[in-house]
Each structure stands twice: as structure tokens, then as C-alpha cells.
Design an enzyme around this catalytic site. Structure first.
Site, PDB file in Angstrom:
ATOM      1  N   TYR A   1      82.407  77.110  91.977  1.00 54.93           N
ATOM      2  CA  TYR A   1      83.271  78.185  91.506  1.00 54.93           C
ATOM      3  C   TYR A   1      82.840  78.568  90.097  1.00 54.93           C
ATOM      4  O   TYR A   1      82.662  77.698  89.242  1.00 54.93           O
ATOM      5  CB  TYR A   1      84.730  77.733  91.498  1.00 54.93           C
ATOM      6  CG  TYR A   1      85.706  78.774  90.979  1.00 54.93           C
ATOM      7  CD1 TYR A   1      85.960  79.946  91.702  1.00 54.93           C
ATOM      8  CD2 TYR A   1      86.382  78.588  89.784  1.00 54.93           C
ATOM      9  CE1 TYR A   1      86.857  80.904  91.235  1.00 54.93           C
ATOM     10  CE2 TYR A   1      87.290  79.537  89.309  1.00 54.93           C
ATOM     11  CZ  TYR A   1      87.522  80.688  90.038  1.00 54.93           C
ATOM     12  OH  TYR A   1      88.411  81.622  89.575  1.00 54.93           O
TER      13      TYR A   1
ATOM     14  N   LYS B   1      87.660  76.119  79.127  1.00 51.82           N
ATOM     15  CA  LYS B   1      88.571  74.969  79.184  1.00 51.82           C
ATOM     16  C   LYS B   1      88.644  74.164  77.881  1.00 51.82           C
ATOM     17  O   LYS B   1      89.328  74.598  76.966  1.00 51.82           O
ATOM     18  CB  LYS B   1      88.239  74.132  80.415  1.00 51.82           C
ATOM     19  CG  LYS B   1      88.370  75.013  81.684  1.00 51.82           C
ATOM     20  CD  LYS B   1      88.408  74.316  83.015  1.00 51.82           C
ATOM     21  CE  LYS B   1      88.871  75.290  84.094  1.00 51.82           C
ATOM     22  NZ  LYS B   1      87.876  75.693  85.061  1.00 51.82           N
TER      23      LYS B   1
ATOM     24  N   ASP C   1      76.790  76.118  84.455  1.00 48.70           N
ATOM     25  CA  ASP C   1      78.190  76.458  84.212  1.00 48.70           C
ATOM     26  C   ASP C   1      78.931  75.165  83.887  1.00 48.70           C
ATOM     27  O   ASP C   1      79.277  74.386  84.769  1.00 48.70           O
ATOM     28  CB  ASP C   1      78.788  77.149  85.441  1.00 48.70           C
ATOM     29  CG  ASP C   1      80.250  77.536  85.230  1.00 48.70           C
ATOM     30  OD1 ASP C   1      80.800  77.197  84.165  1.00 48.70           O
ATOM     31  OD2 ASP C   1      80.821  78.164  86.139  1.00 48.70           O
TER      32      ASP C   1
HETATM   33  C1  LIG Z   1      87.555  77.107  85.581  1.00 50.09           C
HETATM   34  C2  LIG Z   1      86.153  77.465  85.823  1.00 50.09           C
HETATM   35  C3  LIG Z   1      85.677  78.771  85.647  1.00 50.09           C
HETATM   36  C4  LIG Z   1      86.595  79.925  85.361  1.00 50.09           C
HETATM   37  O1  LIG Z   1      87.257  79.804  84.153  1.00 50.09           O
HETATM   38  P1  LIG Z   1      88.595  80.669  83.903  1.00 50.09           P
HETATM   39  O2  LIG Z   1      88.933  80.386  82.477  1.00 50.09           O
HETATM   40  O3  LIG Z   1      89.606  80.161  84.889  1.00 50.09           O
HETATM   41  O4  LIG Z   1      88.255  82.091  84.142  1.00 50.09           O
HETATM   42  C5  LIG Z   1      84.330  79.003  85.776  1.00 50.09           C
HETATM   43  N1  LIG Z   1      83.476  78.013  86.086  1.00 50.09           N
HETATM   44  C6  LIG Z   1      83.895  76.757  86.277  1.00 50.09           C
HETATM   45  C7  LIG Z   1      82.898  75.692  86.590  1.00 50.09           C
HETATM   46  C8  LIG Z   1      85.246  76.435  86.174  1.00 50.09           C
HETATM   47  O5  LIG Z   1      85.652  75.187  86.411  1.00 50.09           O
END
Ligand SMILES: *Cc1c(COP(=O)(O)O)cnc(C)c1O
Length: 427
Positions: A141, A265, A236
């Protein structure tokens, strides 16, 4: 007001009663507790019930809820004004702090969400390579931007809508897909489309199909493929950054250096902040230094910068920070494994740094398909049993759990005791 009333009212106001899908607890067939407040390792719902929190706002709160240093930093920043839309020293300070942890990065751009960070990383990769296609992996994701909402794991997996209506197929067709940990698959995609692939984007430690780390050889292979074909490698680390260890996945797989890293995060410490980083020349392709456009009214917001900076300072102030978290994650997962074994329940457990995961299956999950083989009905029951006993786990089999520095050894022990009963109840 009790949780049930709160959720009923919210359902009148928000689609599904929530402002982000997984919060609705749909896949565990329950109504979500409405949270009133958090303190250290605990959260309290509107009925006053206390839970040990292993969600931590889905990752950001590695210092625990309402850490005094974070609250102080945020309050002090707030007194000076909430937003200026102009450069501030807090941005510089947080950027320098991030680069202390990730010394191979040279420049950053702050945005507000992980979604934006990865979306911008893709635009940057496409802009500098002049190519349209991207390669992503099933179950990873990367936020909900159009071309990334294809086989996206997590909430998307939980709701059985791996690719969403509303994403134009003209966009989705530029998203090439492979199985996670399948290097031969990636090689085949490159053999066919090599000259068209702008970048490979991956969660090097996947946390959105449940917890599934990548094989070292797989990531090395991806690095080689990108080098051979002139594509960029994007790690990511919105979740794994400052979670898997001091330099996130980039520290775990230290011999593999990505071209772009995305953060979110933890770097906002519970406030909306995210970033992408890379080499100076590459990052300077972004506006206004370069031609690739990106902007944000609240990007680098001073309150968010203050929360992130205080959080990274808390991490940095304790040399054994990640050792403590790792030891607790290990104790917790060993406790779960043992409790499941003695209850006769098939369970796979894994952890890295402050991240942990478990699947109700007897085969180790190496990709999304393996994760999907997990017994989600049993997970739902287990989740309910744990919630009853005051343990707040992510309400989906396809999420990762988190330990914060405020998650004490006693809380871990209490959680293992609860799990012993819960595994027996779901047998
Ligand atoms: C949470 C997450 C996102 C998206 O971040 P948001 O602040 O919710 O838009 C993208 N990549 C990874 C790996 C994530 O865990």
C-alpha cells in the site's frame, strides 16, 4: 454517550461512520470504540474503558500517546501561530534531524500525508526519466492516489476491493504488478517493459498486507534491475521508517541504497507530516528549483514539524531505543506463538524493531497471496476476544502491530495473558 450511540450517530454523517475505512472495524464484525484520549501505552474510549494500544494511530506514536515532550513542543509552536505558508526554522530542524538518521539522503520535500509523499515520488521519477510506467507489488500500500490503488493490500484487501472504482483504467494501465518477493517475476516485467519503467516502488518491509519483510536477495535484485534499465528505486518507508530500526528498512538492508525514500507517520509524531528524500540533484528537479511541480498549503506546517522533531529527539536521546522496542516485540510474538501452540491454533509470527505481525495460518507468508490464506474469521474472533480483555489490536489481519516506548514490559505480559485466553476461545 456510549460507543454504540457514537457510532450510530457517526454513520449518519460519514460514509460507513468513519473518515478512513479500516477504522470501521468491518472485517472484525464489531463496532469500533470511540476514543476519548490516550496516555503513554494506553487509550481510553468514551465509556472510560482502557486498552493497551498496539495501533498507535497506525504507526506515528512511537513515543506513546501524549508524550510530555511532544505536547510541550506542540503547545509552544501553537502559541506562536498555527501556520504561515512561509519558510520556518522548524522545517530546517526536522529536515536536519531526519538526515541524521538517513545520512545518504541529501534533500527533502515535506508534504502532509504519506499518500502525497509517494504520489510526488512517482511524479519525480516519471519527470526525470521521461517514462510513464511504474512497477509495484501486490499487497503493498502506498496511499490512495490513483495509479497506486491497484492491488493495494491493507484496507483495500480487507474490503475486497483491491482496485477501486473511480480509478481510470488509463492510469491503472501504467501500473505494472508483480508478486512480492518474486524476483523472477520482476525480471520478466523488466525484460518486456524495461525501457518504459520510470521506477519500482516498494515497501521494503511490507506492513500493509500484514507484516511481510522482503528477502534481501529480492531487494538486491530490484536494485540491479533498476540500474540496468535506468529506472529509479523508491523505498516507501512511510511505515517502516523510524519503526523497523534507526534507519528503517534502509538500515536493515544497509547494502541496498534506494534513489528516493518516502516518509510519513513517525516523522509527524501524530500530526500530519510526510516527506520524500533523495540525492540533491534528483530532488532539485522539483519546483521551484526544477520543473516538476508539487506544492502544499500546509506542507511543513510548524505544529507538525514540532511534533515530528520532538518525536525524533526522543528516539535519538536513548541509545538503546530500538533495542528496547525490539526486545518487547520479540517477547510479545514469542508469547503469542507459544500461547497459540498450546491452544492448538496455527499461527505465524514475525517482528522487526517496533513492528510485529501474526497470521492465522501454518505457512510463513512471503507475499500477498500467502497472507490471504490466513484464517480471517478466526482473526476476527481473536480480535474481539482481545478487545474484550482491554487489548486494542489493528482490526484487520492485513495490518501491522506497533510497540511504542511507552508500551511497558508489564503491558506486554498482560497482553500475552489475554492472548492465552483468546487463543483458547478461538480454537
Ligand atoms: C500509511 C502508508 C501510506 C499512506 O500514508 P497516509 O498518511 O495515510 O496517506 C503510504 N505508504 C505506506 C507504506 C503506508 O504505510
Amino acid at each position: 454517550m456510549n460507543n454504540f450511540q457514537a457510532f450510530s450517530e457517526a454513520q449518519e454523517l460519514f460514509p460507513g461512520g468513519v473518515n478512513s475505512p479500516v477504522r470501521a472495524f468491518k472485517s472484525v464484525g464489531a463496532a469500533p470504540p470511540f476514543i476519548d484520549r490516550g496516555e503513554g501505552g494506553y487509550i481510553y474510549d468514551v465509556e472510560g474503558k482502557r486498552y493497551i494500544d498496539f495501533v498507535q494511530s497506525w504507526g506515528p506514536l512511537i513515543a506513546g500517546h501524549a508524550h510530555p515532550k511532544v505536547i510541550r513542543a506542540v503547545s509552544e509552536a501553537a502559541k506562536k501561530g498555527l501556520s504561515f505558508g512561509a519558510p520556518t526554522l522548524l522545517e530546517t530542524a526536522l529536515a536536519k534531524k531526519i538526515l541524521e538518521f538517513y545520512p545518504f539522503l541529501e534533500k527533502l520535500r515535506f508534504v502532509s500525508t504519506g499518500t502525497e509523499a509517494v504520489m510526488t515520488a512517482l511524479r519525480l521519477a516519471r519527470g526525470v526519466t521521461g517514462r510513464d510506467d511504474i512497477l509495484k507489488f501486490k499487497g503493498c500500500y502506498h496511499g490512495h492516489s490513483d495509479c497506486l490503488l491497484v492491488e493495494a493490500g491493507s484496507g483495500a484487501a480487507t474490503f475486497g476491493a483491491p482496485s477501486s472504482p473511480g480509478v481510470p483504467s488509463d492510469f491503472a494501465k501504467h501500473t505494472l504488478l508483480c508478486d512480492y518477493n518474486d524476483l523472477a517475476g520482476a525480471e520478466a516485467v523488466f525484460a518486456k517493459n524495461g525501457g518504459k519503467i520510470a521506477c519500482v516502488v516498494i515497501e521494503p518491509i511490507a506492513g500493509n498486507m500484514g507484516f511481510v519483510p522482503a528477502d534481501r536477495e529480492f531487494l538486491k535484485g530490484l536494485r540491479n534491475l533498476c540500474d540496468q534499465h535506468g529506472s529509479l528505486l523508491i523505498f516507501d518507508e512511510v511505515m517502516s521508517g523510524f519503526r523497523a530500526g534507526k534507519m528503517g528498512a534502509c538500515g536493515i538492508y544497509a547494502e541496498i541504497t534506494p534513489d528516493i525514500v518516502t516518509f510519513g507517520k513517525v516523522i509527524g509524531g501524530g500530526m500530519p507530516a510526510a516527506a520524500l528524500g533523495g540525492g540533491a540533484a534528483l530532488m532539485d528537479a522539483l519546483s521551484p528549483a526544477g520543473k516538476i511541480y508539487q506544492a502544499g498549503t500546509l506542507s511543513g506546517n510548524p505544529i507538525a514539524m514540532a511534533a515530528g522533531l520532538a518525536t525524533l529527539e526522543i528516539i535519538g536521546s536513548q541509545a538503546d531505543f530500538y533495542d528496547i522496542l525490539t526486545a518487547r516485540a520479540e517477547t510479545l510474538m514469542n508469547g503469542f506463538a507459544e500461547a497459540a501452540r498450546s491452544a492448538g491454533v496455527a499461527l505465524q509470527t514475525d517482528f522487526c524493531g517496533s513492528m510485529f505481525g501474526f497470521f492465522f495460518t501454518d505457512k510463513k507468508a512471503r507475499n500477498f497471496q500467502d497472507a490471504l490464506a490466513s484464517d480471517t474469521a478466526r482473526f476476527a474472533k481473536f480480535h474481539n476476544e482481545m478487545l474484550k480483555r482491554g487489548v486494542y489490536l489493528a482490526p484487520s489481519q492485513f495490518e501491522t502491530g506497533f510497540i511504542s516506548i511507552a508500551t511497558t514490559d508489564d503491558m506486554i505480559a498482560e497482553t500475552i495473558l489475554a492472548a492465552k485466553e483468546a487463543f483458547k476461545a478461538v480454537k
